[in-house]
Design an enzyme around this catalytic site. Structure first.
Site, PDB file in Angstrom:
ATOM      1  N   GLU A 345      35.691  38.185  45.847  1.00 17.41           N
ATOM      2  CA  GLU A 345      34.799  39.657  46.133  1.00 17.41           C
ATOM      3  C   GLU A 345      33.597  39.168  46.997  1.00 17.41           C
ATOM      4  O   GLU A 345      32.912  39.935  47.821  1.00 17.41           O
ATOM      5  CB  GLU A 345      34.327  40.445  44.945  1.00 17.41           C
ATOM      6  N   HIS A 431      45.730  43.485  53.231  1.00 20.43           N
ATOM      7  CA  HIS A 431      45.928  42.481  52.254  1.00 20.43           C
ATOM      8  C   HIS A 431      47.222  41.773  52.630  1.00 20.43           C
ATOM      9  O   HIS A 431      47.079  40.492  52.401  1.00 20.43           O
ATOM     10  CB  HIS A 431      46.216  42.938  50.771  1.00 20.43           C
TER      11      HIS A 431
END
Length: 536
Positions: A345, A431
């Protein structure tokens, strides 16, 4: 001896550009000349390169470049990022990076691709209608920014309004940048600041005055008992890092955790304060890795970081452009705060704050997701924690949905993602589109058959690749990333990392050869103008 081709013409041209006509100063009035610092010399050379239109930095008569950042890389190189304007309006796309050394020589340039810009600057569409069109892009809306008139660059540049809509999609939070045609009201493009860990579903804090750095004891779920940097003020302590501005951890929607002592968490996967121990320890470790391995100053590159929060009511984690948010596993037994997830993140924060910003499109988004995975793996390797051993599996400790890791860098196909680059990547979910670059990084760092208990990695061309180690791979990857523009793609990444390998390891072709072999092994083809390295 090794010979390498980079951009010798640019360096020579920049040397000429440094000759300026200056007014004569009487000898008695002159003070001894002070040499420019390396960063100042590099910035000056880059500005002059932009002013002269060197190396593809051409612009129309109504356009200008403005330097918005200067980042130090390895090998004495500095990367100056530029934003383009048109008749005073910000151009989204069309940005550029100039690479120069501390002696004032320009070494290379990188320019986002755009057609010539020739648009009117008077909007036909009312700004309120643009805001309404943008609002309609999310089912749940919390706020809508004032529309900003911009030029959206690309194959067909247009005058547009940029509107930021904050709210939720059907499955996740969203901070959506919507570009509305200023003539027709059509939505031209959308770019979401929210980058989630999985395909499923506050401003940086200031340091407290008179606070002191305190070595806290963290009872972590993932890595055991660890030391974390906290703030102590009198008899009160908080999970705010006093030495890394912006870094803190608290409950989602609440304040930073605080307490009367400096012991945090209880080691339980369901305890949110424990989740903050893992988040804080992980980002502090990532910060150290960035400095020690890459010479980067914090997550932002300018000595700043961003806050984290735990307790997100979601089986996911995300970066929202200015902070990180961590949910939990599907069985609700673990917080999604393992080191690779936290590193991932905050890796989005690094991608956003390197030249070119976050960009848009699925291919760029896949490279962004891969960048998060790579920084997570690098952080694990730097920590080398006995309880959470370094690996190239993403989220194995969290076991987000009860099926183990959500991505496998050494073999993305194990999670159903593509191992190899192809023409379908630009339309692949972001992703999954992380697969080729993740695969490339593993091959570069470890090789196709590393041994020592590390997994073998299949190649797309049936070749054998010899790895160079994760620290060298990290340096090559990161210094390539410093040439990123808003039109970043796999071919641009290939060229930039090959150039980085040459610049970082001038006495060897080994690193260059491995970098090239790894890209070939994931089917990213050679591109025009990429360097060579040969020995005689």
């Amino acid at each position: 001896m090794p010979h390498r081709g980079l951009t010798t013409g640019l360096a020579a041209a920049a040397g000429l550009a440094m000759s300026l006509a200056l007014p004569a100063i009487p000898a008695s009035a002159a003070s001894p000349a002070q040499p420019a610092s390396p960063d100042a010399a590099a910035a000056r050379a880059a500005d002059q390169a932009v002013a002269s239109g060197l190396g593809g930095l051409s612009r129309g008569p109504a356009e200008a470049f403005r330097r918005v950042g200067l980042t130090a890389g390895d090998a004495g190189l500095f990367y100056s990022a530029y934003e383009r304007t048109y008749q005073g309006l910000r151009v989204v796309g069309g940005d550029a990076v100039v690479v120069a050394d501390g002696a004032g020589n320009v070494r290379d340039t990188s320019v986002a691709q755009t057609a010539p810009i020739a648009v009117g600057t008077q909007a036909v569409l009312d700004a309120a209608k643009a805001a309404s069109a943008a609002r309609a892009q999310l089912p749940t809306v919390d706020s809508v920014s004032a529309p900003e008139k911009v030029v959206l660059a690309g194959t067909n540049p247009k005058l547009a309004y940029e509107v930021v809509v904050t709210g939720r999609t059907a499955t996740a939070p969203s901070k959506l940048h919507v570009f509305v045609d200023a003539a027709t009201g059509a939505v031209l493009d959308q770019r979401d600041d929210i980058k989630t860990f999985s395909s499923g579903a506050e401003s940086p804090a200031q340091a407290q005055p008179n606070a002191v750095n305190a070595a806290g004891t963290g009872n972590s779920y993932y890595v055991g008992t660890v030391a974390i940097d906290t703030t102590g003020s009198g008899s009160s302590y908080s999970m705010r890092d006093p030495g890394r501005p912006g870094i803190s951890c608290g409950r989602e929607g609440g304040s930073v955790y605080s307490g009367p002592d400096n012991s945090w968490g209880n080691g339980s996967g369901t305890n949110l304060e424990t989740g903050c121990v893992d988040a804080l320890f992980s980002v502090q470790t990532e910060w150290k890795m960035l400095k020690d391995w890459l010479g980067r100053d914090g997550i932002s590159g300018t000595g700043r970081g961003y806050p984290a929060s735990v307790g997100l009511n979601d089986v996911n984690a995300y970066w929202d452009g200015s902070s990180t948010h961590f949910g939990h596993s599907q069985d609700n037994r673990r917080q999604a705060t393992s080191m690779d997830v936290v590193g991932h993140e905050f890796g989005h924060g690094i991608f956003q704050t390197t030249p070119g910003g976050a960009g848009s499109g699925n291919e760029n988004g896949g490279l962004n997701e891969s960048t998060g995975d790579i920084f997570g793996a690098m952080t694990e390797a730097y920590a080398n924690n006995a309880k959470d051993r370094p690996d190239y599996e993403v989220g194995e400790g969290v076991n987000l949905v009860g099926q183990g890791p959500i991505r496998y860098m050494y073999d993305p196909s194990k999670a159903g993602d593509p191992n190899c680059y192809s023409s379908s990547i630009p339309s692949t979910e972001v992703h999954a589109a992380a697969g080729p670059q993740n695969h490339w990084f593993y091959l570069l760092a470890e090789g196709s058959n590393p041994g020592g208990g590390k997994p073998s990695s299949p190649t797309c061309n049936n070749s054998s690749v010899t790895g160079i180690g994760i620290q060298k791979a990290a340096k090559i990857f990161y210094n390539g990333l410093l040439k990123k523009t808003s039109s970043w793609n796999h071919k641009a990444a290939r060229k930039a990392t090959l150039q980085a390998a040459i610049a970082l390891y001038p006495g060897s072709c080994t690193e260059f050869t491995a970098t090239k072999a790894a890209w070939n092994a994931v089917s990213v083809p050679a591109v025009s103008g990429e360097p060579t390295c040969t020995t005689r």
